[in-house]
Design a protein around this motif. Sequence first.
Motif, mmCIF file in Angstrom:
data_model
loop_
_atom_site.group_PDB
_atom_site.id
_atom_site.type_symbol
_atom_site.label_atom_id
_atom_site.label_comp_id
_atom_site.label_asym_id
_atom_site.label_seq_id
_atom_site.Cartn_x
_atom_site.Cartn_y
_atom_site.Cartn_z
ATOM 1 N N ARG A 430 -39.331 20.692 -24.357
ATOM 2 C CA ARG A 430 -38.798 21.183 -23.085
ATOM 3 C C ARG A 430 -39.690 22.298 -22.554
ATOM 4 N N ASN A 568 -43.640 27.146 -22.169
ATOM 5 C CA ASN A 568 -44.330 26.973 -23.443
ATOM 6 C C ASN A 568 -45.662 27.701 -23.434
ATOM 7 N N HIS A 569 -46.195 27.813 -24.638
ATOM 8 C CA HIS A 569 -47.451 28.542 -24.815
ATOM 9 C C HIS A 569 -48.655 27.616 -24.682
ATOM 10 N N TRP A 620 -43.535 32.028 -34.052
ATOM 11 C CA TRP A 620 -42.820 30.960 -33.326
ATOM 12 C C TRP A 620 -42.812 29.628 -34.048
#
Length: 831
Positions: A430, A568-569, A620
Amino acid sequence: MDALDQTLRSLGLDSPMKLKSFLDSLPSQQTPTLKNTNGTTAHTKGCAGPFSIDQVLSVLPKKKLTRDDFMVGGLKELKEQADIEASLLPKRVPLVNRRDLLDTIEATREAMSRTTPDHRRVVRVLVQWPQKYSTTSLEDLSRIHVSDLMVRKTHKGNYLLCRTICTPSFDGGIGLLLGIEDPNGNPAYLKISNHPLLFDADDKDSRTIFPVGIVLALREPTYYTNENVKDLPFIKVESPSDIIAADSDASTLDGVSWKSKLTVQSRARTGEAWKAEGLKDFKASRWFSSAVCFTNSIKFGFDIEVSRLNRAEVYLRLGWNNSALHDAQVALESGRLSDELKRKANVRKIKALYAMGRYQEISQMASTLENDKIFAEWVTRANQRIEEQNTGNYDWLKLHMESKKGLYYSPDIADFTGPVEVKTNAKGLRGTFVTRDVRAGELLMFHKPAFSISTSETTKANDLGFDWINLPALRRTNDRDLHRLFLKAMQRVWDDRHLYDTLRTLYGGETAEEPKAYPAPFVVSPPLEHSTRPIVDIDIEYLHGVTMFNAFGVQDGHALYVAPSLMNHSCMPNARREFIGTAIVIRTIQDLKKGEEVTVSYIDAQVSYDERRFRLMNSWRFNCSCGVCEADDEDGYEARESRRALSKKMDDLEERIDMTYDPVTAQRLAAEAKKTIDNMKRTYHEEHAKKAEGCKYELAKPLRLLADALGVAGRLTSDKTLIKQSIEAKMQSLEVLGLKITDKTLTGALPKGKIPSPVDTSRVPQFYDEMEVETVLEISRFFKELGDKKRAKRWFKVAAWMESVYSGGGIEILKVRQAPSLGLLGLSDLY
Ligand SMILES: C[S@@+](CC[C@H](N)C(=O)[O-])C[C@H]1O[C@@H](n2cnc3c(N)ncnc32)[C@H](O)[C@@H]1O
């Protein structure tokens, strides 16, 4: 894990505690290096403590790290122990002795009172495995007694009716320790963790909230044995929503008679006295207990309207805006308020609506409010916020200027969300996506935090040091500020169902339940029935996870934002986050096509690949697979290792270059830098640039240093060739950060008339720290010194464009944010 253990041991990280202290010193929240508008670097937690990241990286195994590699610091053992406990059958244990219990609690209180701020108590907040919290209402549960309790068991379908038999103590082991008894007079220990009064309340507050003799119904209680003292069983309440303080007239108490004699210790016995106590607490900033006192004066029917209005004010301080609004509204509707009280009630109502972002309702109130300066001001403010929400137009210059004034600045703004939506990407993850084509520099979000804490904000006596362990999430941290943020979350959801539902839509860790669909449908929360009882059943494990995985480090504190947490990263992000005080700004740094995913960097991505993957997995629990990471990975471990060694060598040169004022040394250092950079370039394989879109982050700083050395030598000797070489190195340092330069010419006539920018304006360099815009300004300065005013102007415009992409402002903001460089470089004639 064995390999990791062995290698770490060889480094002196030989005990789990040592490694833990190293891991704990790493950032556990999203803390990119940020340049604030005032030029300081926003809260970035480096690797304090005895170990440098270099030391650890140099011994990490060459394999990709997995979650298991981070089960250190005793986490693995605790998990094993908890699993064994969970597999054992529940059993009955002897009742505890009342005298022993009272003595133990008194001794704990004594010990706690002896600790000083310098000698912080270590509180171990352990979320057990498996986590429990009750969602069954009291009416659907049946009553049990202390003698029915079995250790290692959650008493599903039951509640324990009890009352406190001594004043509570803050407890070095968990939070709050109480002694209780059931109606048969059988005592038990009660431990309460994660209670919001741990946030900023002290012994005095805890005595008001849990006075001796208060009747509590504990929903679906769990009975544990103590890890260290096996014969000391205790009821442990992880989620304070499992505790229901029963009013003396509650139906739960029908037919209940208490066998033992107990003098109920109440702070007050009349409504008037409760109100007086409430005011006393209010003056001492004891919001929680002040709210309890006013609730009692209302219950006694004393001066109800004023007590309600007082409680509304306290609720505003606690962030319990729903209930503040309700109190103000009920008081207004009573028809019994004097004009002065009506005015107060309206102001409180407006403040509550404003804090909840319900600006439209304030605007609508305008016609009903009498002509009053204060009301007029509030309505004007609300209308400004509505305008911001609709347009995304803010006075950026004013905001940047104001944020320079002090730490922990909370801008008065309405949240704005631009052209984005939350969806799942092709990999099933997501994230956030743009809903139309956007240009580099467009504002995607400007949000205030859902809640935040200031690191320098002092707490009262209950200033806990702690070891925060969340076994389900397999996370352990001793970051006390992060824990305070979590307690703030507890405090805020107490009164706000919508916030709670919203937090349940955020990521809570692999082992937590799936997040709920975002966004949570809006519901108006009912008001608190009693200040001590939250309006939601709180899933503690989930809230822990949300805090751990979504918190941001901000200037002087920590904060949690909702929509910005759904990005998101990527180590080659296409958007950038910046903080203005406690508010977060997210802008694109590239042009994006409709439907593209928006990514930000959680970390300082200019560090080496191995450090990046270590930090991302540590905090994370994922490995990044962006183009830069893939390309770096393919370079191979050996190549990356030699790149790291070379970049260290460049770091060593930095001070020497900075301190050089003679041209011969400067040229020698430039030659040394050039050689090292050439060697570094050889560590990238041929396809690297293609995969990573030209990004070779680790070269940026060395190239800037080379440019500095050449620049010093050139200026001291008035050697134009050296100055041009310096410009070239500066340009390269921008290119390795992703800027595409379309005109690298250093000399020659430029076409007449309007000429295009020398750079591709679809994308600014990947990062904004002190250096990128400054580097462009220096290029401009050097052209000016070479007598090429046209190029100087042209590159100055590049700097202004870059700054406006990063900050959303024009030349005025450039002047504020780049004031030091502009002053030094003497470019004032260019703008
Ligand atoms: C702040 S949340 C980001 C939004 C999250 N994907 C969600 O659904 O709420 C952080 C978590 O997202 C996941 N994540 C973020 N960036 C990722 C990436 N590049 N690759 C894989 N997982 C990522 C990780 O699980 C991480 O702990």
